[in-house]
Design a protein around this motif. Structure first.
Motif, short mmCIF file in Angstrom:
data_model
loop_
_atom_site.label_atom_id
_atom_site.label_comp_id
_atom_site.label_asym_id
_atom_site.label_seq_id
_atom_site.Cartn_x
_atom_site.Cartn_y
_atom_site.Cartn_z
N LEU A 75 0.82 -1.21 0.00
CA LEU A 75 0.00 0.00 0.00
C LEU A 75 0.86 1.27 0.00
O LEU A 75 0.36 2.35 0.27
CB LEU A 75 -0.92 -0.02 1.23
N SER A 325 -10.82 -2.35 4.21
CA SER A 325 -9.93 -1.89 3.15
C SER A 325 -10.52 -2.12 1.76
O SER A 325 -10.55 -1.20 0.92
CB SER A 325 -8.60 -2.63 3.29
N TYR A 368 -9.54 3.41 11.49
CA TYR A 368 -9.56 2.03 11.95
C TYR A 368 -8.12 1.65 12.29
O TYR A 368 -7.21 2.44 12.04
CB TYR A 368 -10.17 1.07 10.92
N HIS A 377 -4.98 3.56 11.31
CA HIS A 377 -5.10 3.82 9.88
C HIS A 377 -6.09 4.97 9.70
O HIS A 377 -7.25 4.85 10.07
CB HIS A 377 -5.61 2.60 9.14
N GLU A 416 3.16 -0.17 9.33
CA GLU A 416 3.23 -1.53 8.78
C GLU A 416 3.10 -1.57 7.27
O GLU A 416 3.26 -2.63 6.68
CB GLU A 416 2.16 -2.42 9.43
N HIS A 417 2.79 -0.48 6.62
CA HIS A 417 2.64 -0.51 5.17
C HIS A 417 3.95 -0.25 4.44
O HIS A 417 4.04 -0.47 3.24
CB HIS A 417 1.60 0.52 4.69
C1 MLT Z 1 -5.66 -3.14 7.53
O1 MLT Z 1 -5.35 -3.01 8.71
O2 MLT Z 1 -6.83 -3.37 7.16
C2 MLT Z 1 -4.56 -3.10 6.52
O3 MLT Z 1 -3.41 -2.52 7.03
C3 MLT Z 1 -4.96 -2.50 5.21
C4 MLT Z 1 -5.39 -1.06 5.27
O4 MLT Z 1 -4.91 -0.31 6.11
O5 MLT Z 1 -6.21 -0.65 4.46
#
Ligand code: MLT
Ligand code: ZN
Length: 458
Positions: A75, A325, A368, A377, A416-417
């Protein structure tokens, strides 16, 4: 630099499968970011470490840049090839060793799909600790190169914690066998850890030996309605004392609405709520759980909740979190993936929430993340009528403000991305000048000609 055509590859890399057709260039030149138009000059499919080495040596000699490629589920644009590079797909390197029950580990090649590894562990009565929504397409090599996290970091750690040994070929063309799956090895710098999270800029990872865990005991999943962001941390602190958590995730009402619309799911609870917490934990006795739930209600941390009665129901509850996502992908979200120490989450959330309301009054903003890891996120959705480039430019301006808050809390601009292309301009918000200088010096040692994933990370 020479022109590449089939004849070139036939002559210099005779055993390596190569594709030059436009559909392959288009497919293998992009990842999930759809950030830049893909424009690699070739896609190569090595079948073993020696072929990876041959490719690197040839690319060095003729001045070609290489983009290592796994499941391309990233991502941050780490696997994007938009500049005539050769994409090196590891997907033909899928051999899966047998589980070693004495050492609780398994050797795999880089192209093995995460879900295949999870199934192999489970068939042997063990468990692979890393999991995320893209497990069905992501590959082990990419997971290691980006130090992938996901939903159970709280219990099992990041991909870093699973890697016992690794084979990789540096940008100079040297094959490294790192740590030989030893548990104890006090012989100096652990180069394995340098390559984990290096995003294909130092070496191409071709195989690894991964740690497996005992099969987890029976687990329950609980979905709780949380009235405000501050209550979430109190809830987490209390839950982590009362139960053995394997996940503690959170998401906002807006996320649930997107998932319901996209996946045709019913509303999870009777009434909407500001936030939801999703907890997964080793089964508790019913009295203990009821007491904890009542206490949380009395404290005002939750207003409603649901506990799974079967595996099927647990899976359905996870869908509200795991499908966020994909449910917003069509809206071209601008993604932020930030982290702070868990105790700094309430302050970060409050400050960023205010900032986001000021800066994005007309955009839909979704929260989230993995509260148990201090990882949030922040997704901003593009209004349908707005031009994509204008939208990105506006989000990038706000980045400066968001990252300044993250920096103030000594946090990370990419939890983490990964950094890839997308977060590269802001690396200095999380890493000092001295660190970046050392990273550059390391890059020079591993990849003297700068052929590995140029423009990414640093
Ligand atoms: C998540 O936690 O769903 C993943 O890291 C993917 C995202 O952030 O969209
Ligand atoms: Zn995540």
């Amino acid at each position: 630099m020479q022109t590449v055509d089939n004849q070139y590859f036939h002559q210099y890399l005779p055993g390596v499968e190569v594709r030059l057709d436009s559909a392959s260039l288009e497919t293998y030149g992009r990842d999930w970011t759809h950030l830049r138009a893909p424009a690699p000059s070739a896609v190569l499919f090595p079948r073993n470490t020696s072929q990876v080495q041959e490719i690197i040596l040839r690319a060095r000699q003729d001045g070609f840049a290489l983009v290592p490629s796994g499941g391309r589920t990233g991502l941050s644009g780490g696997a994007v090839a938009a500049d005539g590079e050769w994409v090196i797909s590891l997907e033909k390197m899928r051999s899966l060793g047998t589980v070693n029950p004495t050492e609780a580990c398994i050797q795999v090649e880089a192209g093995v799909i995460t879900a295949t590894l999870q199934q192999a562990a489970s068939a042997a009565g063990l468990f692979y600790g890393v999991d995320f929504a893209s497990a069905g397409s992501s590959q082990v090599g990419g997971n290691i190169a980006t130090n992938a996290g996901g939903i159970r970091v709280l219990r099992y750690g990041l991909t870093r914690e699973q890697v016992l040994g690794m084979t990789a070929v540096t940008g100079a063309g040297e094959v490294l066998e790192l740590n030989h799956a030893l548990i104890k090895n006090a012989t100096g710098y652990d180069l394995r850890h340098l390559l984990i999270g290096s995003e294909g800029t130092l070496a191409i990872i071709t195989a690894a030996t991964l740690k497996l865990w005992p099969r987890p005991p029976l687990r329950d999943v609980m979905l709780l309605a949380v009235p405000d962001d501050q209550a979430i941390m109190a809830l987490f602190a209390s839950a982590r004392q009362a139960m053995n958590l394997s996940a503690f995730e959170f998401f906002s009402q807006a996320c649930v609405e997107h998932v319901c619309a996209h996946a045709g799911l019913p509303a999870p609870l009777e009434s909407p709520t500001a936030f939801y917490a999703l907890l997964e934990f080793d089964q508790l006795d019913e009295t203990g759980l009821t007491e904890w739930f009542e206490q949380a209600m009395e404290a005002g941390w939750i207003s409603d909740g649901l506990i799974s009665q079967s595996d099927e129901q647990a899976k359905q509850m996870w869908a509200y979190r795991e499908r966020i996502s994909e449910s917003i992908a069509a809206r071209k979200p601008y993604k932020n993936d930030i982290a702070v120490r868990v105790s700094a989450v309430p302050a970060l959330l409050a400050e960023l929430d205010e900032l986001v309301q000021q800066q994005y009054p007309d955009f839909e903003v979704l929260w989230y993340g993995h509260i148990g890891d201090g990882n949030l996120h922040l997704n901003v959705l593009k209004p349908d009528e707005m031009d994509l480039n204008a939208f990105k430019a506006q989000c990038e301006q706000v980045n400066e403000l968001v990252f300044a808050v993250v920096q103030k809390h000594s946090g990370s601009i990419s939890a983490e991305h990964g950094v890839g292309l997308l977060k590269q301009p802001w690396l200095a918000y999380s890493r000092s000048e001295a660190e970046i200088a050392l990273m550059r010096a390391l890059k020079q040692q591993f990849d003297p000609d700068g052929i590995l994933n140029p423009g990414k990370l640093l």
